[in-house]
Design a protein around this motif. Structure first.
Motif, mmCIF file in Angstrom:
data_model
loop_
_atom_site.group_PDB
_atom_site.id
_atom_site.type_symbol
_atom_site.label_atom_id
_atom_site.label_comp_id
_atom_site.label_asym_id
_atom_site.label_seq_id
_atom_site.Cartn_x
_atom_site.Cartn_y
_atom_site.Cartn_z
ATOM 1 N N ILE A 4 80.067 23.368 71.252
ATOM 2 C CA ILE A 4 80.374 23.452 69.822
ATOM 3 C C ILE A 4 81.828 23.056 69.613
ATOM 4 O O ILE A 4 82.728 23.554 70.291
ATOM 5 C CB ILE A 4 80.125 24.878 69.290
ATOM 6 N N GLU A 5 82.035 22.138 68.667
ATOM 7 C CA GLU A 5 83.384 21.768 68.265
ATOM 8 C C GLU A 5 83.831 22.768 67.209
ATOM 9 O O GLU A 5 83.329 22.775 66.094
ATOM 10 C CB GLU A 5 83.373 20.345 67.702
ATOM 11 N N GLU A 6 84.742 23.657 67.581
ATOM 12 C CA GLU A 6 85.152 24.739 66.693
ATOM 13 C C GLU A 6 86.093 24.282 65.584
ATOM 14 O O GLU A 6 86.204 24.935 64.549
ATOM 15 C CB GLU A 6 85.822 25.853 67.508
ATOM 16 N N ALA A 7 86.790 23.180 65.809
ATOM 17 C CA ALA A 7 87.715 22.649 64.796
ATOM 18 C C ALA A 7 87.601 21.137 64.796
ATOM 19 O O ALA A 7 87.503 20.519 65.852
ATOM 20 C CB ALA A 7 89.147 23.080 65.102
ATOM 21 N N SER A 8 87.607 20.551 63.616
ATOM 22 C CA SER A 8 87.511 19.096 63.509
ATOM 23 C C SER A 8 88.904 18.469 63.560
ATOM 24 O O SER A 8 89.925 19.161 63.440
ATOM 25 C CB SER A 8 86.798 18.708 62.217
ATOM 26 N N VAL A 9 88.925 17.156 63.736
ATOM 27 C CA VAL A 9 90.203 16.434 63.748
ATOM 28 C C VAL A 9 90.773 16.426 62.329
ATOM 29 O O VAL A 9 90.111 15.975 61.386
ATOM 30 C CB VAL A 9 90.002 14.986 64.239
ATOM 31 N N PRO A 10 91.988 16.930 62.113
ATOM 32 C CA PRO A 10 92.557 16.958 60.752
ATOM 33 C C PRO A 10 92.863 15.555 60.244
ATOM 34 O O PRO A 10 93.264 14.680 61.003
ATOM 35 C CB PRO A 10 93.843 17.780 60.906
ATOM 36 N N ASP A 11 92.687 15.357 58.947
ATOM 37 C CA ASP A 11 92.942 14.045 58.342
ATOM 38 C C ASP A 11 94.372 13.577 58.570
ATOM 39 O O ASP A 11 94.614 12.373 58.745
ATOM 40 C CB ASP A 11 92.661 14.095 56.832
ATOM 41 N N GLU A 12 95.313 14.506 58.556
ATOM 42 C CA GLU A 12 96.720 14.099 58.661
ATOM 43 C C GLU A 12 97.074 13.519 60.024
ATOM 44 O O GLU A 12 98.118 12.869 60.181
ATOM 45 C CB GLU A 12 97.653 15.265 58.326
ATOM 46 N N VAL A 13 96.218 13.737 61.021
ATOM 47 C CA VAL A 13 96.470 13.183 62.355
ATOM 48 C C VAL A 13 96.043 11.717 62.428
ATOM 49 O O VAL A 13 96.538 10.950 63.250
ATOM 50 C CB VAL A 13 95.721 14.019 63.423
ATOM 51 N N LEU A 14 95.130 11.312 61.567
ATOM 52 C CA LEU A 14 94.597 9.952 61.614
ATOM 53 C C LEU A 14 95.671 8.936 61.261
ATOM 54 O O LEU A 14 96.399 9.115 60.276
ATOM 55 C CB LEU A 14 93.422 9.823 60.652
ATOM 56 N N GLY A 142 96.178 15.521 73.359
ATOM 57 C CA GLY A 142 97.320 16.074 72.654
ATOM 58 C C GLY A 142 96.995 16.203 71.177
ATOM 59 O O GLY A 142 95.972 15.683 70.706
ATOM 60 N N PRO A 143 97.846 16.863 70.409
ATOM 61 C CA PRO A 143 97.549 17.110 68.991
ATOM 62 C C PRO A 143 97.831 15.924 68.073
ATOM 63 O O PRO A 143 97.398 15.922 66.930
ATOM 64 C CB PRO A 143 98.463 18.281 68.646
ATOM 65 N N GLN A 144 98.565 14.922 68.562
ATOM 66 C CA GLN A 144 98.951 13.791 67.721
ATOM 67 C C GLN A 144 98.319 12.489 68.221
ATOM 68 O O GLN A 144 97.993 12.358 69.401
ATOM 69 C CB GLN A 144 100.482 13.639 67.700
ATOM 70 N N TRP A 145 98.173 11.533 67.315
ATOM 71 C CA TRP A 145 97.618 10.242 67.684
ATOM 72 C C TRP A 145 98.441 9.590 68.797
ATOM 73 O O TRP A 145 97.903 8.926 69.692
ATOM 74 C CB TRP A 145 97.571 9.323 66.455
#
Length: 199
Positions: A4-14, A142-145
């Motif tokens: 299960i993916e508990e959190a999705s990729v946030p838009d601001e990271v894209l 990592g948390p950033q692109w």
């Protein structure tokens, strides 16, 4: 077994601006952002497709892996990499009562293909009939692109651009993953040994 993916990729990271530049879209117009929702959806779709093909989480986020029995009572392989930290191991009985295992009882074995949670001492303990074990962990480069390896970031751009270019195409011939994307992700795909079984 269930991931299960508990959190999705946030838009601001894209990397929306970089993706627009990749597509050579015009800038400086009054409605520059009119396609932003569509472009974000293609980036997320491409991320998901590359993750599925490689077994890698690209952007760091929370996952949980549930099993009803241990494949090995001393070590359980996790279905996605790279895993950075195990946050919790819980064993739940059929009535929903949870036993939270102490972090001293397990450790993470880091591996680029098949990371594992390793039991310390006498093993994880049995999973009650009708119950399950749930492992919560953080996985991703990592948390950033900018944390992504360059070839995987380029693969996502190429695939998202392919989705954008053929967004009205319904035939399978052009809907498949382009060869250039497959080439870029090939070295990240899970190694298969012993007649197709995962290592």
């Amino acid at each position: 077994m269930m991931l299960i993916e508990e959190a999705s990729v946030p838009d601001e990271v894209l990397p929306l601006a970089a993706f627009k530049a990749h597509l050579r879209l015009g800038t400086g117009f009054a409605q520059d952002d009119v396609q932003d929702p569509v472009l974000k959806s293609f980036l997320k779709a491409a991320l998901a497709a590359v993750e599925a093909r490689t077994g890698k989480a690209l952007i760091s986020r929370a996952f949980s892996w549930s099993v009803t029995r241990w494949r090995d009572p001393s070590a359980e392989s996790l279905p996605i990499a790279p895993v950075r930290v195990i946050e919790a191991l819980e064993i739940c009985d059929a009535d929903g009562a949870d036993l939270i295992m102490s972090p001293d009882c397990y450790a993470l074995e880091i591996d680029s293909q098949r990371p594992k949670i390793i039991a310390r001492g006498g093993g994880f303990g049995s999973i009650p009939f009708g119950g399950k074990a749930s492992i919560r962990f953080q996985a991703g480069f990592g948390p950033q692109w900018s944390d992504l390896p360059d070839d995987l970031a380029q693969a996502v751009f190429l695939l998202a651009a392919h989705y954008y270019e053929y967004r009205d195409e319904t035939s399978l011939t052009r809907g498949c993953m382009p060869f250039g994307v497959q080439t870029l992700i090939e070295r990240y795909r899970p190694m298969r040994l012993f007649a197709g079984a995962r290592a």
